[in-house]
Motif scaffolding. Structure first.
Motif, PDB file in Angstrom:
ATOM      1  N   LEU A   1      13.786   5.408   9.334  1.00  0.00           N
ATOM      2  CA  LEU A   1      13.581   4.525  10.488  1.00  0.00           C
ATOM      3  C   LEU A   1      12.478   3.517  10.251  1.00  0.00           C
ATOM      4  O   LEU A   1      12.547   2.381  10.730  1.00  0.00           O
ATOM      5  CB  LEU A   1      13.263   5.366  11.730  1.00  0.00           C
ATOM      6  N   SER A   2      11.435   3.902   9.538  1.00  0.00           N
ATOM      7  CA  SER A   2      10.326   2.976   9.288  1.00  0.00           C
ATOM      8  C   SER A   2       9.627   3.372   8.002  1.00  0.00           C
ATOM      9  O   SER A   2       9.767   4.495   7.512  1.00  0.00           O
ATOM     10  CB  SER A   2       9.331   2.985  10.456  1.00  0.00           C
ATOM     11  N   ILE A   3       8.835   2.442   7.481  1.00  0.00           N
ATOM     12  CA  ILE A   3       8.108   2.650   6.236  1.00  0.00           C
ATOM     13  C   ILE A   3       6.645   2.282   6.461  1.00  0.00           C
ATOM     14  O   ILE A   3       6.349   1.222   7.049  1.00  0.00           O
ATOM     15  CB  ILE A   3       8.696   1.799   5.096  1.00  0.00           C
ATOM     16  N   ILE A   4       5.743   3.129   6.064  1.00  0.00           N
ATOM     17  CA  ILE A   4       4.309   2.851   6.111  1.00  0.00           C
ATOM     18  C   ILE A   4       3.879   2.461   4.714  1.00  0.00           C
ATOM     19  O   ILE A   4       3.986   3.254   3.782  1.00  0.00           O
ATOM     20  CB  ILE A   4       3.505   4.062   6.599  1.00  0.00           C
ATOM     21  N   ASN A   5       3.420   1.256   4.589  1.00  0.00           N
ATOM     22  CA  ASN A   5       2.990   0.783   3.285  1.00  0.00           C
ATOM     23  C   ASN A   5       1.732   1.492   2.836  1.00  0.00           C
ATOM     24  O   ASN A   5       0.884   1.890   3.653  1.00  0.00           O
ATOM     25  CB  ASN A   5       2.755  -0.728   3.317  1.00  0.00           C
ATOM     26  N   LYS A   6       1.591   1.593   1.536  1.00  0.00           N
ATOM     27  CA  LYS A   6       0.409   2.213   0.967  1.00  0.00           C
ATOM     28  C   LYS A   6      -0.771   1.265   1.106  1.00  0.00           C
ATOM     29  O   LYS A   6      -0.676   0.081   0.755  1.00  0.00           O
ATOM     30  CB  LYS A   6       0.636   2.548  -0.505  1.00  0.00           C
ATOM     31  N   MET A   7      -1.885   1.765   1.615  1.00  0.00           N
ATOM     32  CA  MET A   7      -3.054   0.935   1.865  1.00  0.00           C
ATOM     33  C   MET A   7      -4.058   1.074   0.726  1.00  0.00           C
ATOM     34  O   MET A   7      -4.290   2.160   0.199  1.00  0.00           O
ATOM     35  CB  MET A   7      -3.720   1.329   3.184  1.00  0.00           C
ATOM     36  N   LYS A   8      -4.666  -0.050   0.419  1.00  0.00           N
ATOM     37  CA  LYS A   8      -5.717  -0.062  -0.585  1.00  0.00           C
ATOM     38  C   LYS A   8      -7.061   0.231   0.074  1.00  0.00           C
ATOM     39  O   LYS A   8      -7.224   0.043   1.291  1.00  0.00           O
ATOM     40  CB  LYS A   8      -5.759  -1.418  -1.274  1.00  0.00           C
ATOM     41  N   PRO A   9      -8.066   0.654  -0.683  1.00  0.00           N
ATOM     42  CA  PRO A   9      -9.389   0.936  -0.080  1.00  0.00           C
ATOM     43  C   PRO A   9      -9.969  -0.258   0.663  1.00  0.00           C
ATOM     44  O   PRO A   9     -10.566  -0.107   1.726  1.00  0.00           O
ATOM     45  CB  PRO A   9     -10.233   1.331  -1.289  1.00  0.00           C
ATOM     46  N   GLU A  10      -9.797  -1.479   0.125  1.00  0.00           N
ATOM     47  CA  GLU A  10     -10.361  -2.646   0.809  1.00  0.00           C
ATOM     48  C   GLU A  10      -9.648  -2.924   2.128  1.00  0.00           C
ATOM     49  O   GLU A  10     -10.235  -3.478   3.060  1.00  0.00           O
ATOM     50  CB  GLU A  10     -10.290  -3.873  -0.096  1.00  0.00           C
ATOM     51  N   ASP A  11      -8.336  -2.514   2.216  1.00  0.00           N
ATOM     52  CA  ASP A  11      -7.631  -2.679   3.478  1.00  0.00           C
ATOM     53  C   ASP A  11      -8.203  -1.775   4.544  1.00  0.00           C
ATOM     54  O   ASP A  11      -8.296  -2.157   5.721  1.00  0.00           O
ATOM     55  CB  ASP A  11      -6.145  -2.397   3.289  1.00  0.00           C
ATOM     56  N   VAL A  12      -8.595  -0.565   4.158  1.00  0.00           N
ATOM     57  CA  VAL A  12      -9.195   0.373   5.107  1.00  0.00           C
ATOM     58  C   VAL A  12     -10.510  -0.173   5.629  1.00  0.00           C
ATOM     59  O   VAL A  12     -10.836  -0.098   6.818  1.00  0.00           O
ATOM     60  CB  VAL A  12      -9.388   1.754   4.450  1.00  0.00           C
ATOM     61  N   VAL A  13     -11.318  -0.772   4.733  1.00  0.00           N
ATOM     62  CA  VAL A  13     -12.602  -1.343   5.141  1.00  0.00           C
ATOM     63  C   VAL A  13     -12.394  -2.493   6.117  1.00  0.00           C
ATOM     64  O   VAL A  13     -13.082  -2.625   7.119  1.00  0.00           O
ATOM     65  CB  VAL A  13     -13.384  -1.819   3.898  1.00  0.00           C
ATOM     66  N   ASN A  14     -11.417  -3.337   5.847  1.00  0.00           N
ATOM     67  CA  ASN A  14     -11.153  -4.476   6.721  1.00  0.00           C
ATOM     68  C   ASN A  14     -10.704  -4.026   8.097  1.00  0.00           C
ATOM     69  O   ASN A  14     -11.098  -4.580   9.116  1.00  0.00           O
ATOM     70  CB  ASN A  14     -10.098  -5.377   6.094  1.00  0.00           C
ATOM     71  N   VAL A  15      -9.849  -3.010   8.147  1.00  0.00           N
ATOM     72  CA  VAL A  15      -9.389  -2.495   9.432  1.00  0.00           C
ATOM     73  C   VAL A  15     -10.541  -1.892  10.228  1.00  0.00           C
ATOM     74  O   VAL A  15     -10.676  -2.085  11.438  1.00  0.00           O
ATOM     75  CB  VAL A  15      -8.267  -1.470   9.232  1.00  0.00           C
ATOM     76  N   ALA A  16     -11.396  -1.141   9.530  1.00  0.00           N
ATOM     77  CA  ALA A  16     -12.537  -0.515  10.214  1.00  0.00           C
ATOM     78  C   ALA A  16     -13.499  -1.561  10.757  1.00  0.00           C
ATOM     79  O   ALA A  16     -14.025  -1.435  11.861  1.00  0.00           O
ATOM     80  CB  ALA A  16     -13.255   0.430   9.245  1.00  0.00           C
TER      81      ALA A  16
END
Length: 252
Positions: free
Chosen positions: A218-233
Motif C-alpha cells: 500500500l505504501s513505501i517508506i523511503n530510507k532516511m539518511k542521518p542528515e535527513d533526521v537532523v533536518n526533520v528534528a
C-alpha cells in the motif's frame, strides 16, 4: 519465463562474490595440489605380434580359420603375460629395480585391437625410465618363455618402449583436474546461493512482501539518511519569540 530468468540473475547478483570466491578458491587449491603434491605417474608400452608358427608362409597362404585361431589365442597370451610365472622371472631378472611379481601384476595392462594379431603391453610407474625398462623386460621374458610353455614360436616384439627426453605423465592431468574442479565448484556455489536465498525470509523490498506474504503493497517508506533526521528534528523546534514566521492561512 522472462521474469524467472531475471529473478535468477538477481539472486546470483546479490551474492556474486560468493560465487567468484568459491570457484576461484577451489580451482587454485586443485591446481596447487595437482601440481605440487600429487606424484606423477608415467606409462610405457610395447607391441607384440602373434605370427604363424611356420614363418616361411606368407600372409596370403593363411586361411581365415587359421587367422581366427591366432586372434583367439591372444586371449590366452594375455593371461600368460600377467601370470605369476612370467612376473616372477621379470622381478628376479630386474631385482635392481626393487619390484615384486605382485606389484607388476597390478600395474601391467595387456590389450589388443579387435580382429588383429597385435597386443599392447603397458605398465605404469613413478619413473619413466623404470617403466620403459620393466615393460621391455616383460615383453622379452614372455617372448622367450612362451616357447617352453606352449611349444610354439609365434611371438615377436613389434616395437619396444623408448625413453623420452621430456615424458608427459598420464596422471595427474592438471588441466583436467582444474576443469573438473571449476565445473563442480561452480555448481556447488550456485546451489549454495539458491539455498541461502530460499532460507532467507527477511523482507527488504516490496517484491519480498508479495513473495513471502502474498500481500499487496500500500505504501513505501523511503530510507532516511542521518542528515535527513537532523533536518526533520530541527524543523520541529518552535521558533523563538520575535522571529519572523509564516502561518498557513495568514493574510498579509
Amino acid at each position: 519465463m522472462e521474469l524467472e530468468i531475471r529473478d535468477y540473475i538477481r539472486v546470483i547478483g546479490k551474492r556474486i562474490w560468493w560465487l567468484v570466491g568459491i570457484v576461484l578458491l577451489a580451482t587454485i587449491i586443485t591446481g596447487v595440489v595437482s601440481y605440487f603434491f600429487l606424484k606423477p605417474v608415467y606409462q610405457a608400452s610395447t607391441k607384440i605380434i602373434v605370427n604363424k608358427t611356420n614363418s616361411s608362409a606368407s600372409l596370403e597362404q593363411l586361411g581365415l580359420s587359421e587367422i581366427n585361431f591366432h586372434i583367439k589365442i591372444i586371449d590366452t597370451y594375455k593371461e600368460i603375460i600377467k601370470s605369476p610365472y612370467i612376473m616372477e622371472i621379470v622381478a628376479k631378472e630386474q631385482e635392481q629395480l626393487g619390484v615384486t611379481a605382485g606389484e607388476l601384476i597390478r600395474r601391467v595392462k595387456v590389450s589388443s585391437v579387435n580382429n588383429t594379431q597385435v597386443m599392447t603391453v603397458s605398465i605404469t610407474d613413478g619413473s619413466h625410465e623404470r617403466a620403459v625398462q620393466l615393460v621391455n623386460a616383460i615383453s622379452h621374458v614372455f617372448e622367450r618363455e612362451i616357447v617352453n610353455l606352449m611349444s610354439v614360436d609365434n611371438v615377436s616384439i613389434l616395437s619396444e618402449a623408448k625413453p623420452q627426453s621430456h615424458p608427459s605423465p598420464i596422471k595427474p592431468n592438471v588441466k583436467m583436474n582444474i576443469a573438473i574442479s571449476f565445473v563442480v565448484s561452480l555448481m556447488a556455489a550456485l546451489g549454495l546461493i539458491f539455498l541461502l536465498e530460499y532460507l532467507d525470509d527477511r523482507i527488504r523490498t516490496e517484491k519480498d512482501v508479495h513473495h513471502h506474504l502474498g500481500l499487496p503493497v500500500l505504501s513505501i517508506i523511503n530510507k532516511m539518511k542521518p542528515e535527513d533526521v537532523v533536518n526533520v528534528a530541527s524543523s520541529a523546534i518552535p521558533k523563538q519569540a520575535g522571529e519572523p514566521h509564516v502561518t498557513l492561512g495568514q493574510q498579509e
